[in-house]
Write an enzyme that holds these catalytic residues in place. Structure first.
Site, PDB file in Angstrom:
ATOM      1  N   GLY A 178      -4.893  -1.932   5.122  1.00 30.70           N
ATOM      2  CA  GLY A 178      -4.154  -3.211   4.581  1.00 30.70           C
ATOM      3  C   GLY A 178      -4.689  -4.558   4.882  1.00 30.70           C
ATOM      4  O   GLY A 178      -4.896  -5.448   4.051  1.00 30.70           O
ATOM      5  N   ARG A 179      -5.219  -4.675   6.133  1.00 28.83           N
ATOM      6  CA  ARG A 179      -5.641  -5.974   6.454  1.00 28.83           C
ATOM      7  C   ARG A 179      -7.250  -6.088   6.024  1.00 28.83           C
ATOM      8  O   ARG A 179      -7.846  -7.142   5.966  1.00 28.83           O
ATOM      9  CB  ARG A 179      -5.743  -6.058   7.953  1.00 28.83           C
ATOM     10  CG  ARG A 179      -6.379  -4.962   8.857  1.00 28.83           C
ATOM     11  CD  ARG A 179      -5.793  -5.354  10.173  1.00 28.83           C
ATOM     12  NE  ARG A 179      -6.428  -4.060  11.068  1.00 28.83           N
ATOM     13  CZ  ARG A 179      -5.731  -2.949  11.123  1.00 28.83           C
ATOM     14  NH1 ARG A 179      -4.768  -2.666  10.633  1.00 28.83           N
ATOM     15  NH2 ARG A 179      -6.144  -1.808  11.931  1.00 28.83           N
ATOM     16  N   LYS A 208       0.686  -1.176  -0.090  1.00 23.30           N
ATOM     17  CA  LYS A 208      -0.090   0.070   0.083  1.00 23.30           C
ATOM     18  C   LYS A 208       0.905   1.379   0.038  1.00 23.30           C
ATOM     19  O   LYS A 208       0.664   2.133  -0.805  1.00 23.30           O
ATOM     20  CB  LYS A 208      -1.066   0.015   1.411  1.00 23.30           C
ATOM     21  CG  LYS A 208      -1.798   1.160   1.493  1.00 23.30           C
ATOM     22  CD  LYS A 208      -2.849   0.969   2.215  1.00 23.30           C
ATOM     23  CE  LYS A 208      -3.580   2.312   2.547  1.00 23.30           C
ATOM     24  NZ  LYS A 208      -4.484   2.345   3.824  1.00 23.30           N
ATOM     25  N   GLU A 223      -4.505  -6.881  14.669  1.00 21.68           N
ATOM     26  CA  GLU A 223      -4.261  -5.423  14.405  1.00 21.68           C
ATOM     27  C   GLU A 223      -5.208  -4.499  14.696  1.00 21.68           C
ATOM     28  O   GLU A 223      -5.115  -3.388  15.053  1.00 21.68           O
ATOM     29  CB  GLU A 223      -3.485  -5.248  13.159  1.00 21.68           C
ATOM     30  CG  GLU A 223      -2.112  -5.190  12.836  1.00 21.68           C
ATOM     31  CD  GLU A 223      -1.676  -4.787  11.326  1.00 21.68           C
ATOM     32  OE1 GLU A 223      -2.364  -4.517  10.693  1.00 21.68           O
ATOM     33  OE2 GLU A 223      -0.267  -4.760  11.151  1.00 21.68           O
ATOM     34  N   HIS A 248      -4.145 -33.599  17.372  1.00 20.10           N
ATOM     35  CA  HIS A 248      -2.905 -34.519  17.589  1.00 20.10           C
ATOM     36  C   HIS A 248      -1.697 -33.526  18.258  1.00 20.10           C
ATOM     37  O   HIS A 248      -0.670 -33.981  18.488  1.00 20.10           O
ATOM     38  CB  HIS A 248      -2.397 -35.141  16.556  1.00 20.10           C
ATOM     39  CG  HIS A 248      -3.723 -36.366  16.272  1.00 20.10           C
ATOM     40  ND1 HIS A 248      -3.773 -37.595  16.745  1.00 20.10           N
ATOM     41  CD2 HIS A 248      -4.527 -36.278  15.495  1.00 20.10           C
ATOM     42  CE1 HIS A 248      -4.791 -38.074  16.221  1.00 20.10           C
ATOM     43  NE2 HIS A 248      -5.257 -37.213  15.402  1.00 20.10           N
ATOM     44  N   LYS A 295       9.726  -0.904  13.957  1.00 19.70           N
ATOM     45  CA  LYS A 295       9.999  -0.603  12.559  1.00 19.70           C
ATOM     46  C   LYS A 295      11.248   0.652  12.851  1.00 19.70           C
ATOM     47  O   LYS A 295      12.305   0.475  12.123  1.00 19.70           O
ATOM     48  CB  LYS A 295       8.923  -0.216  11.624  1.00 19.70           C
ATOM     49  CG  LYS A 295       7.889  -0.978  11.311  1.00 19.70           C
ATOM     50  CD  LYS A 295       7.090  -0.297  10.243  1.00 19.70           C
ATOM     51  CE  LYS A 295       5.628  -1.153   9.854  1.00 19.70           C
ATOM     52  NZ  LYS A 295       4.648  -0.322   9.149  1.00 19.70           N
ATOM     53  N   GLU A 311      10.478  -4.955   4.306  1.00 24.86           N
ATOM     54  CA  GLU A 311      10.515  -6.130   3.926  1.00 24.86           C
ATOM     55  C   GLU A 311      10.409  -6.464   2.431  1.00 24.86           C
ATOM     56  O   GLU A 311      10.921  -7.051   1.798  1.00 24.86           O
ATOM     57  CB  GLU A 311       9.594  -7.047   4.729  1.00 24.86           C
ATOM     58  CG  GLU A 311       9.874  -7.235   6.245  1.00 24.86           C
ATOM     59  CD  GLU A 311       9.423  -6.033   6.869  1.00 24.86           C
ATOM     60  OE1 GLU A 311       9.150  -4.938   6.390  1.00 24.86           O
ATOM     61  OE2 GLU A 311       9.272  -6.085   8.307  1.00 24.86           O
TER      62      GLU A 311
END
Ligand code: F6P
Length: 550
Positions: free
Chosen positions: A276-277, A215, A362, A393, A513, A221
């Site tokens: 973003g999410r 965005k 978030e 399990h 950050k 990253e």
């Protein structure tokens, strides 16, 4: 954390009489066992359920009674949920700390539905981007989009992180059954070089298309991986002009995309009113569109939209996102469950828990109200999970017999996309069995009656009374996936509205950050220049150790 009894009446959340009434009621009923509730009410299983847009929600195994539900509905109304829903759909700047509207719902509204915000109809722009995405996707899928050396694209790599990765990877995995099998789809997110290297090691750059999703187009990253991809591509193809055939971008930051060297015509834009999410149905969904094609992608959007409309218009007692949000609030704030397990009984929903983690944590991981006042109540339960039956399990032991109360959401489909012998039946039998075992458990008397040696009895008792909901749909499809995601999106909104927090900002990611940028410089600087000792003694020692051992 339960709400302290001393909450001041002025507190806009816990000071509400409706909140107090819920606390009182919770005190009265929290000792009751689901066994009793079911024994007292033969119709409970059907009555505590609702269905819409192809999804059936059974919440009868929640530790809730009709009065608690009624009180929660009253609390929601008193909290102004109705007005907040209207404000979101209308395009008010409800993300107050960033002064932004929150309009992901506009992305999936059918063409021709005008949405005028500040005198400007957003729909034509949304539809224009969607049409460009469709044309581009078709070009790639049909083999008409050629790489620099003239070869068609056989590999699509989405580079992004957070909402620019989790939506695309979750949706690709979920809809893989419907995807173009002749194209490989991979997803690179981690700044750890191993992610990029492993994703590309067996691929031919001449047949590989990168979709750089960010965005902001400033995320370390993503930009690091995009640079690595550019080098990988240009080195192999021998010409920087190759970038134009092998890179497209999805971003709101046109300038940064151009600066990076991606053709401005190969940028798919979106808007600051898409968080973003919440961005899967924006151009961030480009890899999904390439994977499944235009018609299934339209069905995905239609599923989202149908749930949006249901959320906006259905009466709350039958409103799935409202019910899920209220139950989440009840478990977290009144029964003090700290975590919420997401347990999809479908291998294709492999990444769904991770996707929901960002969406919920978030959004709800805040400790001040909209006005910046500290909260005195729990916000943001911890979401986590794994597809069943693998979890059974592994961590289900704790769900059944541990000391913590974990609320569970089971998700399943009645028809398998890959029928294989009787395996689907086993899968669903396990889902139903787990929710039954969690709710009803097994008493000491039952264990003894099985001729269990007395010393073993306490070990084999299942206390039960562990709350869960079950979500069922006929089959996993683009439509049902869209509705499922929108259902959770809006359930987050419901919780945020009642908790009076901003579920659309994420300031909590900033400090790390900023510190990382400073430390990165110190890791590479000569020893005499690096201001390592300005850090606390722990961080300084770790940095020194790293410099020594690397
Ligand atoms: O750091 C968190 C975050 O801002 C998320 O909210 C977002 O989805 C992600 O980073 C990626 O951001 P961008 O799409 O701008 O690269």
């Amino acid at each position: 954390m339960t709400t302290p009894a001393s909450a001041t009446p002025a507190n806009p959340v816990t000071g509400r009489p409706e909140w107090r009434a819920l606390q009182d009621h919770c005190e009265q009923i929290k000792g009751r066992h689901l066994r009793e509730w079911f024994a007292d009410d033969a119709g409970r299983g059907e009555r505590f359920s609702a269905s819409a847009v192809g999804w059936y929600l059974d919440y009868s195994k929640q530790r809730i009674d009709q009065h608690a539900l009624d009180l929660l509905l009253v609390l929601a109304r008193a909290s102004g949920l109705e007005q907040r829903i209207a404000a979101m759909f209308r395009g008010d700047a409800i993300n107050t700390t960033e002064n932004r509207a929150v309009l992901h719902t506009a992305l999936r509204a059918p063409a021709g539905t005008p949405l005028v915000v500040a005198g400007h109809d957003l729909t034509p722009e949304i539809q224009a981007v969607l049409s460009r995405m469709q044309r581009f996707a078709e070009c790639v899928r049909s083999g008409r989009w050629l790489g620099y050396t003239g070869k068609p694209i056989r590999n699509v790599i989405n580079i992004g992180i957070g909402g620019s990765d989790l939506g695309p990877v979750m949706a690709y995995q979920a809809l893989r059954h419907f995807s173009a099998r002749e194209i490989n789809f991979r997803f690179v997110s981690n700044v750890d070089g191993s992610d990029f290297i492993e994703a590309t090691r067996d691929l031919d750059p001449a047949e590989t298309l990168f979709i750089v999703c960010s965005k902001t187009f400033t995320t370390i990253e993503t930009l690091s991986n995009a640079r690595a991809a550019r080098d990988w591509c240009v080195q192999a193809l021998g010409d920087s002009a190759a970038v134009s055939r092998h890179f497209v971008a999805v971003s709101t930051n046109a300038e940064a995309v151009t600066q990076f060297g991606i053709d401005p015509d190969h940028r798919f834009g979106f808007w600051d009113w898409v968080g973003g999410r919440y961005s899967l149905t924006s151009a961030i969904g480009l890899s999904t569109l390439i994977a499944i094609g235009a018609e299934p992608f339209a069905a995905l959007l239609a599923g989202f939209h149908a749930m949006d409309e249901h959320f906006r218009s259905a009466a709350w007692p039958q409103n799935l996102p409202v019910l899920i949000g209220l139950i989440g609030l009840w478990n977290s704030n009144f029964l003090a469950a700290e975590t919420q397990a997401i347990l999809p009984y479908d291998q294709y929903l492999l990444r769904f828990p991770a996707y929901l983690q960002q969406l919920t944590m978030e959004s709800l991981g805040k400790s001040v109200t909209l006005d910046g006042q500290p909260v005195n109540y729990a916000t943001g339960p911890i979401y986590w999970g794994e597809p069943g039956t693998n979890g059974q399990h592994s961590f289900y032991q704790l769900l059944h017999q541990g000391t913590r109360l974990v609320a569970c959401d089971f998700i399943g489909f009645c028809r398998s996309l890959n029928p294989l012998g009787d395996q689907h039946q086993w899968l669903m039998a396990n889902l139903f069995a787990q929710s039954e075992a969690l709710a009803f458990g097994k008493s000491a008397a039952q264990v003894l009656a099985e001729a269990t040696p007395p010393a073993l009895v306490p070990h084999r008792v299942f206390p039960g009374n562990r709350p869960s909901s079950t979500l069922l749909a006929e089959a996993l499809s683009p439509q049902s996936l869209g509705a499922l995601v929108a259902m959770y999106e809006h359930s987050v909104f419901v919780q945020g509205a009642i908790l009076n927090i901003n579920c659309f900002d994420q300031w909590g990611v900033e400090l790390g950050k900023a510190l990382a940028s400073r430390i990165a410089a110190e890791l590479s600087a000569p020893a005499e220049v690096a201001a390592i000792d300005a850090h606390d003694s722990s961080t300084a020692a770790l940095i020194r150790r790293y410099r020594q051992w690397r």
